[in-house]
Scaffold this motif. Structure first.
Motif, PDB file in Angstrom:
ATOM      1  N   PHE A 184     -21.779  69.438  18.333  1.00 22.96           N
ATOM      2  CA  PHE A 184     -21.807  67.990  18.557  1.00 22.96           C
ATOM      3  C   PHE A 184     -23.050  67.335  17.960  1.00 22.96           C
ATOM      4  O   PHE A 184     -22.989  66.189  17.500  1.00 22.96           O
ATOM      5  N   VAL A 185     -24.192  68.026  18.003  1.00 27.94           N
ATOM      6  CA  VAL A 185     -25.418  67.421  17.475  1.00 27.94           C
ATOM      7  C   VAL A 185     -25.350  67.247  15.964  1.00 27.94           C
ATOM      8  O   VAL A 185     -26.146  66.494  15.387  1.00 27.94           O
ATOM      9  N   GLY A 186     -24.413  67.927  15.298  1.00 25.13           N
ATOM     10  CA  GLY A 186     -24.251  67.770  13.859  1.00 25.13           C
ATOM     11  C   GLY A 186     -23.391  66.592  13.467  1.00 25.13           C
ATOM     12  O   GLY A 186     -23.272  66.286  12.273  1.00 25.13           O
ATOM     13  N   ILE A 187     -22.778  65.922  14.429  1.00 16.95           N
ATOM     14  CA  ILE A 187     -21.975  64.733  14.126  1.00 16.95           C
ATOM     15  C   ILE A 187     -22.913  63.576  13.781  1.00 16.95           C
ATOM     16  O   ILE A 187     -23.894  63.341  14.485  1.00 16.95           O
ATOM     17  N   PRO A 188     -22.635  62.841  12.714  1.00 15.58           N
ATOM     18  CA  PRO A 188     -23.524  61.725  12.341  1.00 15.58           C
ATOM     19  C   PRO A 188     -23.671  60.703  13.463  1.00 15.58           C
ATOM     20  O   PRO A 188     -22.683  60.272  14.076  1.00 15.58           O
ATOM     21  N   ARG A 189     -24.904  60.320  13.708  1.00 13.89           N
ATOM     22  CA  ARG A 189     -25.183  59.350  14.764  1.00 13.89           C
ATOM     23  C   ARG A 189     -24.565  57.988  14.459  1.00 13.89           C
ATOM     24  O   ARG A 189     -24.238  57.223  15.366  1.00 13.89           O
ATOM     25  N   GLU A 190     -24.402  57.693  13.161  1.00 13.54           N
ATOM     26  CA  GLU A 190     -23.870  56.390  12.791  1.00 13.54           C
ATOM     27  C   GLU A 190     -22.466  56.161  13.336  1.00 13.54           C
ATOM     28  O   GLU A 190     -22.080  55.032  13.664  1.00 13.54           O
ATOM     29  N   LEU A 191     -21.661  57.234  13.425  1.00 14.93           N
ATOM     30  CA  LEU A 191     -20.315  57.098  13.964  1.00 14.93           C
ATOM     31  C   LEU A 191     -20.345  56.660  15.423  1.00 14.93           C
ATOM     32  O   LEU A 191     -19.583  55.780  15.842  1.00 14.93           O
ATOM     33  N   LEU A 192     -21.232  57.260  16.188  1.00 17.74           N
ATOM     34  CA  LEU A 192     -21.328  56.906  17.599  1.00 17.74           C
ATOM     35  C   LEU A 192     -21.902  55.513  17.787  1.00 17.74           C
ATOM     36  O   LEU A 192     -21.444  54.753  18.657  1.00 17.74           O
ATOM     37  N   GLU A 193     -22.907  55.161  16.959  1.00 20.38           N
ATOM     38  CA  GLU A 193     -23.500  53.834  17.081  1.00 20.38           C
ATOM     39  C   GLU A 193     -22.499  52.746  16.713  1.00 20.38           C
ATOM     40  O   GLU A 193     -22.453  51.678  17.341  1.00 20.38           O
ATOM     41  N   ALA A 194     -21.665  53.025  15.696  1.00 21.21           N
ATOM     42  CA  ALA A 194     -20.640  52.043  15.322  1.00 21.21           C
ATOM     43  C   ALA A 194     -19.639  51.852  16.450  1.00 21.21           C
ATOM     44  O   ALA A 194     -19.198  50.726  16.734  1.00 21.21           O
ATOM     45  N   ALA A 195     -19.268  52.935  17.127  1.00 19.44           N
ATOM     46  CA  ALA A 195     -18.338  52.816  18.249  1.00 19.44           C
ATOM     47  C   ALA A 195     -18.965  52.054  19.408  1.00 19.44           C
ATOM     48  O   ALA A 195     -18.300  51.243  20.069  1.00 19.44           O
ATOM     49  N   ARG A 196     -20.262  52.276  19.646  1.00 19.22           N
ATOM     50  CA  ARG A 196     -20.927  51.542  20.724  1.00 19.22           C
ATOM     51  C   ARG A 196     -21.032  50.058  20.387  1.00 19.22           C
ATOM     52  O   ARG A 196     -20.913  49.204  21.266  1.00 19.22           O
ATOM     53  N   MET A 197     -21.266  49.732  19.127  1.00 17.84           N
ATOM     54  CA  MET A 197     -21.335  48.329  18.727  1.00 17.84           C
ATOM     55  C   MET A 197     -19.992  47.626  18.885  1.00 17.84           C
ATOM     56  O   MET A 197     -19.937  46.424  19.131  1.00 17.84           O
ATOM     57  N   ASP A 198     -18.913  48.386  18.787  1.00 17.34           N
ATOM     58  CA  ASP A 198     -17.578  47.820  19.005  1.00 17.34           C
ATOM     59  C   ASP A 198     -17.228  47.697  20.479  1.00 17.34           C
ATOM     60  O   ASP A 198     -16.124  47.259  20.822  1.00 17.34           O
ATOM     61  N   GLY A 199     -18.155  48.120  21.354  1.00 15.22           N
ATOM     62  CA  GLY A 199     -17.944  47.987  22.791  1.00 15.22           C
ATOM     63  C   GLY A 199     -17.314  49.182  23.459  1.00 15.22           C
ATOM     64  O   GLY A 199     -16.919  49.093  24.629  1.00 15.22           O
ATOM     65  N   ALA A 200     -17.230  50.303  22.766  1.00 15.08           N
ATOM     66  CA  ALA A 200     -16.625  51.495  23.365  1.00 15.08           C
ATOM     67  C   ALA A 200     -17.595  52.141  24.348  1.00 15.08           C
ATOM     68  O   ALA A 200     -18.800  52.242  24.078  1.00 15.08           O
ATOM     69  N   GLU A 201     -17.068  52.584  25.474  1.00 13.91           N
ATOM     70  CA  GLU A 201     -17.870  53.292  26.453  1.00 13.91           C
ATOM     71  C   GLU A 201     -17.981  54.762  26.064  1.00 13.91           C
ATOM     72  O   GLU A 201     -17.309  55.243  25.150  1.00 13.91           O
ATOM     73  N   GLU A 202     -18.835  55.486  26.799  1.00 19.73           N
ATOM     74  CA  GLU A 202     -19.102  56.872  26.431  1.00 19.73           C
ATOM     75  C   GLU A 202     -17.845  57.737  26.513  1.00 19.73           C
ATOM     76  O   GLU A 202     -17.599  58.568  25.641  1.00 19.73           O
ATOM     77  N   TRP A 203     -17.026  57.542  27.539  1.00 28.48           N
ATOM     78  CA  TRP A 203     -15.842  58.383  27.661  1.00 28.48           C
ATOM     79  C   TRP A 203     -14.863  58.110  26.526  1.00 28.48           C
ATOM     80  O   TRP A 203     -14.176  59.020  26.046  1.00 28.48           O
ATOM     81  N   ARG A 204     -14.821  56.841  26.058  1.00 30.02           N
ATOM     82  CA  ARG A 204     -13.932  56.505  24.949  1.00 30.02           C
ATOM     83  C   ARG A 204     -14.466  57.076  23.628  1.00 30.02           C
ATOM     84  O   ARG A 204     -13.685  57.536  22.781  1.00 30.02           O
ATOM     85  N   ILE A 205     -15.766  57.022  23.452  1.00 30.04           N
ATOM     86  CA  ILE A 205     -16.358  57.631  22.257  1.00 30.04           C
ATOM     87  C   ILE A 205     -16.079  59.129  22.231  1.00 30.04           C
ATOM     88  O   ILE A 205     -15.749  59.700  21.185  1.00 30.04           O
ATOM     89  N   PHE A 206     -16.209  59.753  23.393  1.00 36.77           N
ATOM     90  CA  PHE A 206     -15.955  61.191  23.473  1.00 36.77           C
ATOM     91  C   PHE A 206     -14.507  61.519  23.153  1.00 36.77           C
ATOM     92  O   PHE A 206     -14.209  62.471  22.407  1.00 36.77           O
TER      93      PHE A 206
END
Length: 297
Positions: A184-206
């Motif tokens: 999981f730590v090898g996944i680009p952080r930008e993907l998660l940050e983009a999902a958070r900017m779209d309003g996704a919660e942690e469980w949805r990002i997961f």
């Protein structure tokens, strides 16, 4: 003047390859591939022998080797499998399925959520808790047998399938969390940050971002866990009673003091072998991808 960090090839120098280097360079040649195929066939010979022994009568197996079936195909019979089913092996097979499938799915589900938390959620004491999880990797199973047996007796689940499943889940989680967290730590952080900017919660990002990307690692973990639980004998001997015993314990109970009981052991061993073998070949592509995941940035 050249620096120490400058490659030798850039300085016009040739590097002499060692024996292992020359072997690696020729690993893709046709001859090497043929040799690897021969090695694979050689390692499959015991499986073929077990299949042939399971299809021959006990008297024939005691008299001649299994390879004589190629000259005497009339020796093949399915009576051993009939005797196996008549001995109640079917219930042991389903007990194995009822133990292995939940133990594998629970480990994957719990470990994936925990690994995501250790990799991408900042909380107090995260590193300390993760170090504890890593330390649990070196704890042998034998240490927990007596304490957990006493706890199961107090809870009234000793000898049940649920008790065996919970034990496998507990001892499978440290390795599973460690494996998935490193992926999981090898996944680009930008993907998660983009999902958070779209309003996704942690469980949805997961669920929608991380989990789909982790299919190779999850498939590798599933194969490891499935094989460990399916082939386990020690936990079954301690925590499973006769009614809930898996195939490994059922086969062990068929051992005789002065005989091999091959008419039961051979077909039972082959049935217990063929399921993991089919599973491995079905998911080998994901297995290789999971092993190589994170090795190259």
């Amino acid at each position: 003047m050249t620096t120490l960090t400058e490659p030798a090839q850039a300085r016009g120098q040739t590097i002499e390859r060692g024996l292992l280097g020359r072997v690696a360079d020729r690993a893709g040649s046709g001859l090497v591939q043929v040799l690897l195929i021969l090695v694979a066939v050689f390692w499959l010979v015991p499986t073929l022998g077990l299949l042939v022994v399971s299809l021959r009568g006990e008297s024939v197996n005691n008299a001649t080797g299994w390879w004589t079936v190629f000259t005497k195909p009339a020796e093949i019979t399915f009576e051993n499998y009939g005797s196996l089913l008549a001995s109640g092996f079917t219930s042991s097979f389903w007990n194995t399925v009822l133990i292995t499938v939940p133990a594998t799915l629970l480990v994957i589900g719990i470990a994936a959520m925990a690994a995501y938390a250790f990799a991408w959620i900042d909380f107090r004491g995260r590193d300390a808790v993760f170090l504890v999880v890593v330390a649990l990797l070196v704890v042998p199973i034998q240490i927990g047998l007596i304490p957990i047996a006493k706890m199961y007796g107090f809870l009234g689940i000793f000898g049940s399938i649920a008790g065996v499943v919970l034990f496998h889940v507990a001892y499978g989680l440290p390795f599973a969390i460690f494996l998935l967290r490193n992926f999981f730590v090898g996944i680009p952080r930008e993907l998660l940050e983009a999902a958070r900017m779209d309003g996704a919660e942690e469980w949805r990002i997961f669920a929608t971002v991380v989990f789909p990307l982790a299919k190779p690692a999850i498939a590798s973990l599933g194969i490891f866990q499935f094989l460990w639980v399916w082939n386990d004998l020690l936990i079954a001997l301690v925590f499973a009673d006769t009614e809930n015993q898996p195939m490994t314990k059922a086969l062990q109970s068929q051992m005789r003091q002065f005989g091999t009981n091959m008419d039961i052991l051979a077909p039972g061993a082959f049935l217990s072998l063929i399921i993991p073998l089919v599973l491995f070949f079905a998911f080998q592509r994901f297995f290789v991808q999971g092993l190589l995941a994170g090795s190259v940035k």
